[in-house]
Write a protein that holds these residues in place. Sequence first.
Motif, PDB file in Angstrom:
ATOM      1  N   ASP A 164     -10.191  34.118  -9.439  1.00 40.87           N
ATOM      2  CA  ASP A 164     -10.637  33.056 -10.339  1.00 40.87           C
ATOM      3  C   ASP A 164      -9.996  31.775  -9.832  1.00 40.87           C
ATOM      4  O   ASP A 164      -8.795  31.565  -9.984  1.00 40.87           O
ATOM      5  N   ARG A 165     -10.774  30.913  -9.202  1.00 44.50           N
ATOM      6  CA  ARG A 165     -10.245  29.744  -8.515  1.00 44.50           C
ATOM      7  C   ARG A 165      -9.604  28.742  -9.465  1.00 44.50           C
ATOM      8  O   ARG A 165      -8.873  27.854  -9.026  1.00 44.50           O
ATOM      9  N   SER A 166      -9.860  28.836 -10.756  1.00 44.14           N
ATOM     10  CA  SER A 166      -9.308  27.870 -11.704  1.00 44.14           C
ATOM     11  C   SER A 166      -7.931  28.278 -12.211  1.00 44.14           C
ATOM     12  O   SER A 166      -7.281  27.507 -12.916  1.00 44.14           O
ATOM     13  N   LEU A 167      -7.463  29.478 -11.854  1.00 41.19           N
ATOM     14  CA  LEU A 167      -6.232  30.004 -12.402  1.00 41.19           C
ATOM     15  C   LEU A 167      -5.257  30.375 -11.291  1.00 41.19           C
ATOM     16  O   LEU A 167      -5.671  30.795 -10.207  1.00 41.19           O
ATOM     17  N   ARG A 168      -3.955  30.220 -11.571  1.00 36.85           N
ATOM     18  CA  ARG A 168      -2.950  30.798 -10.693  1.00 36.85           C
ATOM     19  C   ARG A 168      -2.519  32.128 -11.279  1.00 36.85           C
ATOM     20  O   ARG A 168      -2.209  32.217 -12.463  1.00 36.85           O
ATOM     21  N   LYS A 169      -2.522  33.160 -10.448  1.00 31.79           N
ATOM     22  CA  LYS A 169      -2.089  34.494 -10.850  1.00 31.79           C
ATOM     23  C   LYS A 169      -0.829  34.854 -10.070  1.00 31.79           C
ATOM     24  O   LYS A 169      -0.819  34.726  -8.841  1.00 31.79           O
ATOM     25  N   THR A 170       0.214  35.285 -10.769  1.00 32.29           N
ATOM     26  CA  THR A 170       1.497  35.426 -10.102  1.00 32.29           C
ATOM     27  C   THR A 170       2.333  36.528 -10.738  1.00 32.29           C
ATOM     28  O   THR A 170       2.040  37.005 -11.836  1.00 32.29           O
ATOM     29  N   ASN A 171       3.369  36.932 -10.036  1.00 33.36           N
ATOM     30  CA  ASN A 171       4.380  37.861 -10.524  1.00 33.36           C
ATOM     31  C   ASN A 171       3.796  39.162 -11.074  1.00 33.36           C
ATOM     32  O   ASN A 171       4.069  39.551 -12.216  1.00 33.36           O
TER      33      ASN A 171
ATOM     34  N   TYR B 103      -1.113  35.957  -3.363  1.00 34.05           N
ATOM     35  CA  TYR B 103      -1.463  35.255  -2.135  1.00 34.05           C
ATOM     36  C   TYR B 103      -2.052  33.912  -2.533  1.00 34.05           C
ATOM     37  O   TYR B 103      -2.976  33.852  -3.354  1.00 34.05           O
ATOM     38  N   ALA B 104      -1.526  32.836  -1.982  1.00 38.72           N
ATOM     39  CA  ALA B 104      -1.957  31.493  -2.376  1.00 38.72           C
ATOM     40  C   ALA B 104      -2.167  30.629  -1.152  1.00 38.72           C
ATOM     41  O   ALA B 104      -1.514  30.803  -0.116  1.00 38.72           O
ATOM     42  N   GLU B 105      -3.077  29.681  -1.280  1.00 36.60           N
ATOM     43  CA  GLU B 105      -3.323  28.695  -0.239  1.00 36.60           C
ATOM     44  C   GLU B 105      -3.263  27.299  -0.842  1.00 36.60           C
ATOM     45  O   GLU B 105      -3.743  27.065  -1.948  1.00 36.60           O
ATOM     46  N   VAL B 106      -2.649  26.380  -0.097  1.00 37.38           N
ATOM     47  CA  VAL B 106      -2.541  24.984  -0.513  1.00 37.38           C
ATOM     48  C   VAL B 106      -3.394  24.140   0.432  1.00 37.38           C
ATOM     49  O   VAL B 106      -3.276  24.250   1.650  1.00 37.38           O
ATOM     50  N   LYS B 107      -4.265  23.309  -0.148  1.00 38.99           N
ATOM     51  CA  LYS B 107      -5.102  22.405   0.639  1.00 38.99           C
ATOM     52  C   LYS B 107      -4.939  20.990   0.096  1.00 38.99           C
ATOM     53  O   LYS B 107      -4.536  20.802  -1.047  1.00 38.99           O
TER      54      LYS B 107
ATOM     55  N   ARG C 254       0.847  -1.192   0.000  1.00 37.70           N
ATOM     56  CA  ARG C 254       0.000   0.000   0.000  1.00 37.70           C
ATOM     57  C   ARG C 254       0.885   1.246   0.000  1.00 37.70           C
ATOM     58  O   ARG C 254       1.988   1.248   0.564  1.00 37.70           O
ATOM     59  N   ILE C 255       0.380   2.307  -0.627  1.00 39.84           N
ATOM     60  CA  ILE C 255       1.048   3.607  -0.620  1.00 39.84           C
ATOM     61  C   ILE C 255       0.066   4.652  -0.103  1.00 39.84           C
ATOM     62  O   ILE C 255      -1.101   4.682  -0.525  1.00 39.84           O
ATOM     63  N   ALA C 256       0.528   5.470   0.818  1.00 38.73           N
ATOM     64  CA  ALA C 256      -0.248   6.629   1.273  1.00 38.73           C
ATOM     65  C   ALA C 256       0.355   7.872   0.628  1.00 38.73           C
ATOM     66  O   ALA C 256       1.570   7.962   0.441  1.00 38.73           O
ATOM     67  N   TYR C 257      -0.508   8.818   0.276  1.00 39.69           N
ATOM     68  CA  TYR C 257      -0.018  10.054  -0.331  1.00 39.69           C
ATOM     69  C   TYR C 257      -1.027  11.162  -0.101  1.00 39.69           C
ATOM     70  O   TYR C 257      -2.178  10.927   0.270  1.00 39.69           O
ATOM     71  N   SER C 258      -0.552  12.385  -0.340  1.00 36.34           N
ATOM     72  CA  SER C 258      -1.410  13.567  -0.217  1.00 36.34           C
ATOM     73  C   SER C 258      -1.734  14.104  -1.603  1.00 36.34           C
ATOM     74  O   SER C 258      -0.870  14.148  -2.478  1.00 36.34           O
ATOM     75  N   THR C 259      -2.983  14.480  -1.800  1.00 36.12           N
ATOM     76  CA  THR C 259      -3.360  15.228  -3.003  1.00 36.12           C
ATOM     77  C   THR C 259      -3.531  16.686  -2.607  1.00 36.12           C
ATOM     78  O   THR C 259      -4.107  16.986  -1.560  1.00 36.12           O
ATOM     79  N   GLN C 260      -3.029  17.590  -3.445  1.00 34.48           N
ATOM     80  CA  GLN C 260      -3.016  18.998  -3.074  1.00 34.48           C
ATOM     81  C   GLN C 260      -3.607  19.867  -4.174  1.00 34.48           C
ATOM     82  O   GLN C 260      -3.479  19.556  -5.362  1.00 34.48           O
ATOM     83  N   SER C 261      -4.246  20.924  -3.756  1.00 36.22           N
ATOM     84  CA  SER C 261      -4.772  21.914  -4.697  1.00 36.22           C
ATOM     85  C   SER C 261      -4.310  23.290  -4.276  1.00 36.22           C
ATOM     86  O   SER C 261      -4.127  23.572  -3.088  1.00 36.22           O
ATOM     87  N   LEU C 262      -4.111  24.154  -5.267  1.00 30.60           N
ATOM     88  CA  LEU C 262      -3.606  25.508  -5.032  1.00 30.60           C
ATOM     89  C   LEU C 262      -4.611  26.527  -5.540  1.00 30.60           C
ATOM     90  O   LEU C 262      -5.092  26.414  -6.664  1.00 30.60           O
TER      91      LEU C 262
END
Length: 428
Positions: A169-176, A415-419, A135-143
């Motif tokens: 816009d939750r579907s896009l990363r905005k940066t820089n 500003y970003a959050e990872v869950k 078995r493998i345990a892992y984390s799935t993450q969203s930004l």
Amino acid sequence: ARGGEPRQITRAGSPPGGHGAPVWTPDGRRIVFYSYDTNMAEIWSVAADAGDAVRAGPGGHLLQLARNAQPFSDFVFSPDGKFAYCAGIFDGAAYGLWRVPVSPETGGPAGDPVKIEGTGATPIRYLSISADGRRIAYSTQSLTSDIWSVAVAPRDGSAAGAPFPLFEDRSLRKTNPSFSPDGRRIAFGVWRLGVPTNVWLMDADGRNAAPLTAEQTGVALPGWMPDGDRVTFVSARQGGPKIWVKDLRSGEERPVYDIDPAMSFHRFSPDGRRLAYNSRRDTDTVNVWAASLDGGQPARLTSDPEMAGFPCWSPDGRRIAFEFKRGADTHVAVMPADGGAPVQLTSAGGQSWPHSWSPDGSKIAFAGSRDGRWNVFWVAADGRAQKQLTNFTRPNAYVRYPAWSPRGDQIVFEYAEVKGNVWVLDLK
């Protein structure tokens, strides 16, 4: 395990980049680790009993795994040492969990990766395999990531209100984000999985957001020329990566500078004639270099043994602020634009990543991590004062690239959050 003197296994420059995330092979003979910097991420293995740092040879390194993986993360072995498992994107636009046969003699790959689980647009991190290898345990993450703004009082540089998002816009990363010279518009990068990064423009209050480029190869690092009518960006169109300029009036685009393979994170001087940037050229670590758009040989401005990089110009073009590394911490320093003795401005433990100056050149805005919490700060250019402008407290959030408006009344930043969640997969 019973104590004693620690022994250094790898050394700076062998291989290039920072070294981290070490994992023992099941037989205890080798250690697998990542080497990475702003341009690359690779996987290597090294003999655990080497006296000096041993760079893995052609049959011993795992570079093949990283070449087609963007991004690539984590690495665990099956208990019998016959397979390795890793997470990443291989030759496609979706995340997955991969199994790689491993050679017990070299510790390198003995065959091609096989995808055993796909998660689409959700990255996989932090793999852990059970003792029986079943078995493998892992984390799935969203930004989630947005461009935020905090008002700044021009009189003393204090925050004049709570920070708030400009463009959600939750579907896009905005940066820089990057302000136009008159402070009226902001250029910024936008991307999501499977879609190349492109440059967008919006008003300084977040209105009228719209894409400026629509390129299949992707673009990066938006900036402005001094006239405010031309936007700069990096593109790999027409071969290797180049810095391009787009005229907002005519729509004309043209290349202005060929990017060296060791070069990254360039910043234009206020007059648009010079570039300051990161480079590993002629050294094992990243340092600050400068080059003229008119030609001539680039010049190295720092010679730091650990890391000096991510330069940003003062408004008058006479000084450069940059980040330098000391152990686990990074600090802000400033030096003359042609090089010279740097002056350290911050000393607190944690991370201090400078990005822009106040319009009068008296302060430098930086993204700072203190006790694991990221916020926007500024430090006086003479080092005598420092102020925190935001008060984010979530440990799963970060801020990046604080850009000070030429009008002096606001700083915008990512500003970003990872869950994420933890999953368990039964292996067949």
